[in-house]
Design a protein around this motif. Sequence first.
Motif: not given
Length: 469
Positions: A127-140
């Motif tokens: 039920g928690m949505r991060p600011p901007g709806g972004v979960y993975t800000h940095i991905i490799g």
Amino acid sequence: MPFDEMLITESEPRDPYKRYFDWHSEQKTSDLIKKSRDAENVFRKTGITFAVYGKQESSERLIPFDVVPRIIAGSEWRKLAQGIEQRVVALNAFLDDIYHKQEIIKAGRVPRSLIEQNDAFLPEMIGMRPPGGVYTHIIGTDIVRTGEGQFYVLEDNARTPSGVSYMLENRETMMQMFPELFHINKVRPVENYPKLLRQSLAAVAPPGCEGKPRIAVLTPGIFNSAYYEHAYLADQMGVELVEGSDLRVINGKVAMRTIQGYEAIDVLYRRVDDDFLDPLTFRPDSALGVPGIMDVYRAGNITIANAPGTGIADDKAIYSYMPEIVEFYTGRKPLLENVPTYRCSEPDTLQYVLDNLAELVVKEVHGSGGYGMLVGPAASKRERTEFAAKLKSKPGNYIAQPTLSLSTVPILVKKGLAPRHVDLRPFVLVSNKIQIIPGGLTRVALKEGSLVVNSSQGGGTKDTWVLED
């Protein structure tokens, strides 16, 4: 035969390497070896090391750097970038879905047990949505190339991907050592990554943030294997490097200790695992995190990058479902294919893996850094027998894959150039847009015939060039 990325024949280079090949043919090997030693001294003086856990002889090591660049054509990179972007979009949509409506589970595309019984799934994020709806800000995203020259995704690193500092230092070193090569090759830049990272993090600051967002990098401390990178990125971005003891919750915000007193932070680029992030929510014995930070996060007063709970996207059992996940959320087949993967949790598949251990690579679903895996063709009969016992006792902990014929690129050795196997970790920034850094970190297996490229297992790194068209 492995796909040789540089050569078609011994005397005929592939297109991306033509200018480098011509330049190299005019160089003395002894001069290049001296340059290689000079580069090693630069790395040593700069302190570019990583910690090796469980090695009594040395806790700090220099990552070997090879001065022969890996070169990728612009047209090849565009196709690769399109596939990576599609995958990143799908991963973020998947994370949002499993913590909200769970439509992919209801549709029967991913088993409910694989999510709800996964240690990396955080019920606290439901039920928690991060600011901007972004979960993975940095991905490799780890990419390999096979004997046919085709690219495959080997692994998704959506939690706290490391290695970007080596990408940046490798480029800086190459530009210092071989400036003439950058005059004859149009190489796309990577050195603006810290600026792009800061801009990307600022773009997902909490809605109530006023003015320029204050950003900090949270490190577990100097004994962490990637501490050099934490300090390097904080310095390059011009933001504070903090430990948990530097932070506290004040008036509903996470505040950082400064010489002027405590000042609120808007965005925290954390390099601390979920378990240690908040002792009031997760591990009560953690001294690395910030008591109460999850309450601040739930209230929308701080952005944590990457979001807690993203680790489930790193899980190798989830990886085996990525083709279904990509198609479910994008409506299209994956542009980049997975490596064929066998789920040992399925009885028939487990038997197949046990019968073919000598030909397969078996990995722990939560493993990383090359640990906890079996490379069947390189293992002894005794090692395979011992690993089979582990598989039988906890089959759900493992997946298996064919032993790939990884592509090769040349490294510099005493006699000249010699082919070695490589992978590639491109870095992706996600905010109000997706930015894929042109190149990434090429990791190379320095031992002849070895398929293990991880630095903790004796691998090295290379500068990765993506050419302008």
